[in-house]
Design a protein around this motif. Structure first.
Motif, PDB file in Angstrom:
ATOM      1  N   LEU A  18       0.880  -1.130   0.063  1.00  0.00           N
ATOM      2  CA  LEU A  18      -0.015  -0.148   0.124  1.00  0.00           C
ATOM      3  C   LEU A  18       0.775   1.259   0.053  1.00  0.00           C
ATOM      4  CD1 LEU A  18      -2.732  -0.723   2.345  1.00  0.00           C
ATOM      5  CD2 LEU A  18      -3.121  -0.350   0.031  1.00  0.00           C
ATOM      6  N   GLY A  19       1.863   1.294   0.744  1.00  0.00           N
ATOM      7  CA  GLY A  19       2.857   2.398   0.908  1.00  0.00           C
ATOM      8  C   GLY A  19       3.544   2.439  -0.716  1.00  0.00           C
ATOM      9  N   ILE A  20       4.176   1.606  -1.183  1.00  0.00           N
ATOM     10  CA  ILE A  20       4.549   1.576  -2.454  1.00  0.00           C
ATOM     11  C   ILE A  20       3.774   2.117  -3.461  1.00  0.00           C
ATOM     12  CG2 ILE A  20       5.489   0.420  -4.392  1.00  0.00           C
ATOM     13  CD1 ILE A  20       6.894  -1.653  -2.039  1.00  0.00           C
ATOM     14  N   ALA A  21       2.363   1.740  -3.511  1.00  0.00           N
ATOM     15  CA  ALA A  21       1.210   2.062  -4.321  1.00  0.00           C
ATOM     16  C   ALA A  21       1.045   3.535  -4.151  1.00  0.00           C
ATOM     17  CB  ALA A  21       0.153   1.046  -4.303  1.00  0.00           C
ATOM     18  N   ALA A  22       0.867   3.932  -2.896  1.00  0.00           N
ATOM     19  CA  ALA A  22       0.651   5.504  -2.605  1.00  0.00           C
ATOM     20  C   ALA A  22       1.886   6.211  -3.067  1.00  0.00           C
ATOM     21  CB  ALA A  22       0.687   5.578  -1.073  1.00  0.00           C
ATOM     22  N   ALA A  23       2.965   5.767  -2.870  1.00  0.00           N
ATOM     23  CA  ALA A  23       4.490   6.564  -3.524  1.00  0.00           C
ATOM     24  C   ALA A  23       4.177   6.756  -5.126  1.00  0.00           C
ATOM     25  CB  ALA A  23       5.652   5.865  -2.931  1.00  0.00           C
ATOM     26  N   HIS A  24       3.878   5.520  -5.560  1.00  0.00           N
ATOM     27  CA  HIS A  24       3.827   5.503  -7.011  1.00  0.00           C
ATOM     28  C   HIS A  24       2.553   6.686  -7.611  1.00  0.00           C
ATOM     29  CE1 HIS A  24       3.884   4.150 -11.049  1.00  0.00           C
ATOM     30  NE2 HIS A  24       2.887   4.112 -11.343  1.00  0.00           N
ATOM     31  N   VAL A  25       1.427   6.345  -6.685  1.00  0.00           N
ATOM     32  CA  VAL A  25       0.371   7.427  -7.362  1.00  0.00           C
ATOM     33  C   VAL A  25       0.687   8.825  -7.136  1.00  0.00           C
ATOM     34  CG1 VAL A  25      -1.730   8.297  -6.833  1.00  0.00           C
ATOM     35  CG2 VAL A  25      -1.478   5.751  -7.023  1.00  0.00           C
ATOM     36  N   LEU A  26       1.425   9.292  -5.904  1.00  0.00           N
ATOM     37  CA  LEU A  26       1.965  10.551  -5.722  1.00  0.00           C
ATOM     38  C   LEU A  26       3.100  11.133  -6.529  1.00  0.00           C
ATOM     39  CD1 LEU A  26       2.003  10.668  -1.817  1.00  0.00           C
ATOM     40  CD2 LEU A  26       0.454  11.772  -3.179  1.00  0.00           C
ATOM     41  N   THR A  27       3.835  10.011  -7.081  1.00  0.00           N
ATOM     42  CA  THR A  27       4.786  10.446  -7.965  1.00  0.00           C
ATOM     43  C   THR A  27       4.137  10.544  -9.478  1.00  0.00           C
ATOM     44  OG1 THR A  27       6.562   9.247  -7.004  1.00  0.00           O
ATOM     45  CG2 THR A  27       6.896   9.503  -8.986  1.00  0.00           C
ATOM     46  N   ALA A  28       3.471   9.842  -9.866  1.00  0.00           N
ATOM     47  CA  ALA A  28       2.620   9.785 -11.164  1.00  0.00           C
ATOM     48  C   ALA A  28       1.714  11.250 -11.126  1.00  0.00           C
ATOM     49  CB  ALA A  28       1.816   8.727 -11.246  1.00  0.00           C
ATOM     50  N   THR A  29       1.046  11.820 -10.003  1.00  0.00           N
ATOM     51  CA  THR A  29       0.469  12.951 -10.294  1.00  0.00           C
ATOM     52  C   THR A  29       1.167  14.169 -10.004  1.00  0.00           C
ATOM     53  OG1 THR A  29      -0.183  12.735  -7.947  1.00  0.00           O
ATOM     54  CG2 THR A  29      -1.745  11.934  -9.146  1.00  0.00           C
ATOM     55  N   GLY A  30       2.485  14.066  -9.709  1.00  0.00           N
ATOM     56  CA  GLY A  30       3.319  15.103  -9.444  1.00  0.00           C
ATOM     57  C   GLY A  30       3.490  15.748  -8.238  1.00  0.00           C
ATOM     58  N   ARG A  31       2.707  15.252  -7.405  1.00  0.00           N
ATOM     59  CA  ARG A  31       2.577  15.881  -5.981  1.00  0.00           C
ATOM     60  C   ARG A  31       3.919  15.624  -5.180  1.00  0.00           C
ATOM     61  NH1 ARG A  31      -2.993  16.987  -4.036  1.00  0.00           N
ATOM     62  NH2 ARG A  31      -4.228  16.380  -5.862  1.00  0.00           N
ATOM     63  N   TRP A  32       4.461  14.581  -5.560  1.00  0.00           N
ATOM     64  CA  TRP A  32       5.845  14.043  -4.632  1.00  0.00           C
ATOM     65  C   TRP A  32       6.904  13.663  -5.774  1.00  0.00           C
ATOM     66  CZ3 TRP A  32       6.534   9.304  -1.381  1.00  0.00           C
ATOM     67  CH2 TRP A  32       7.695   9.242  -0.891  1.00  0.00           C
ATOM     68  N   GLU A  33       7.958  13.949  -5.498  1.00  0.00           N
ATOM     69  CA  GLU A  33       9.042  13.616  -6.664  1.00  0.00           C
ATOM     70  C   GLU A  33       9.978  12.354  -5.960  1.00  0.00           C
ATOM     71  OE1 GLU A  33      10.183  13.485 -10.154  1.00  0.00           O
ATOM     72  OE2 GLU A  33       8.999  14.725  -9.591  1.00  0.00           O
ATOM     73  N   LEU A  34       9.687  11.169  -6.636  1.00  0.00           N
ATOM     74  CA  LEU A  34      10.607  10.123  -6.135  1.00  0.00           C
ATOM     75  C   LEU A  34      11.153   9.573  -7.256  1.00  0.00           C
ATOM     76  CD1 LEU A  34      11.091   8.524  -3.286  1.00  0.00           C
ATOM     77  CD2 LEU A  34       9.223   6.861  -4.050  1.00  0.00           C
ATOM     78  N   PRO A  35      12.438   9.682  -7.352  1.00  0.00           N
ATOM     79  CA  PRO A  35      13.416   9.172  -8.274  1.00  0.00           C
ATOM     80  C   PRO A  35      13.006   7.663  -8.546  1.00  0.00           C
ATOM     81  CG  PRO A  35      14.762  10.031  -6.785  1.00  0.00           C
ATOM     82  CD  PRO A  35      13.499   9.980  -6.277  1.00  0.00           C
ATOM     83  N   LEU A  36      12.954   7.091  -9.989  1.00  0.00           N
ATOM     84  CA  LEU A  36      12.694   5.791 -10.165  1.00  0.00           C
ATOM     85  C   LEU A  36      13.637   4.814  -9.561  1.00  0.00           C
ATOM     86  CD1 LEU A  36      10.629   4.024 -11.809  1.00  0.00           C
ATOM     87  CD2 LEU A  36      12.302   4.215 -13.805  1.00  0.00           C
ATOM     88  N   PRO A  37      14.772   5.075  -9.591  1.00  0.00           N
ATOM     89  CA  PRO A  37      15.662   4.125  -8.852  1.00  0.00           C
ATOM     90  C   PRO A  37      15.872   3.967  -7.432  1.00  0.00           C
ATOM     91  CG  PRO A  37      17.151   5.766 -10.149  1.00  0.00           C
ATOM     92  CD  PRO A  37      15.546   6.098 -10.300  1.00  0.00           C
ATOM     93  N   VAL A  38      14.819   4.571  -6.971  1.00  0.00           N
ATOM     94  CA  VAL A  38      14.530   4.661  -5.615  1.00  0.00           C
ATOM     95  C   VAL A  38      13.272   3.881  -5.350  1.00  0.00           C
ATOM     96  CG1 VAL A  38      13.654   5.778  -3.183  1.00  0.00           C
ATOM     97  CG2 VAL A  38      15.550   6.725  -4.768  1.00  0.00           C
ATOM     98  N   LEU A  39      12.439   4.029  -6.101  1.00  0.00           N
ATOM     99  CA  LEU A  39      11.010   3.303  -6.302  1.00  0.00           C
ATOM    100  C   LEU A  39      11.070   1.859  -6.720  1.00  0.00           C
ATOM    101  CD1 LEU A  39       8.065   3.983  -5.877  1.00  0.00           C
ATOM    102  CD2 LEU A  39       7.760   4.780  -8.053  1.00  0.00           C
TER     103      LEU A  39
END
Length: 70
Positions: A18-39
């Protein structure tokens, strides 16, 4: 209805996914910037952590079960 046995590994894996999915959604919407090598390594890390918790849980339950029968 029968009660299901508590499985900490499933709980941990579900919360991690659930946390990974939330991080992916936040990254996809542009609200949070998480680099792909971290995700990308988060999923295997969650699976390894759940596997370790499952092994520890199995060892603890097996040890407790030994004392009852002997």
């Amino acid at each position: 209805m029968r009660r299901q046995a508590f499985d900490p590994a499933r709980l941990l894996l579900g919360l991690s996914l659930l946390g990974i999915a939330a991080a992916h959604v936040l990254t996809a919407t542009g609200r949070w910037e998480l680099p792909l090598p971290v995700l990308l390594p988060l999923l295997p890390a969650a699976l390894l952590l759940a596997g370790a918790v499952s092994a520890v849980t199995h060892a603890v339950r097996r040890r407790r079960g030994r004392g009852k029968g002997g």
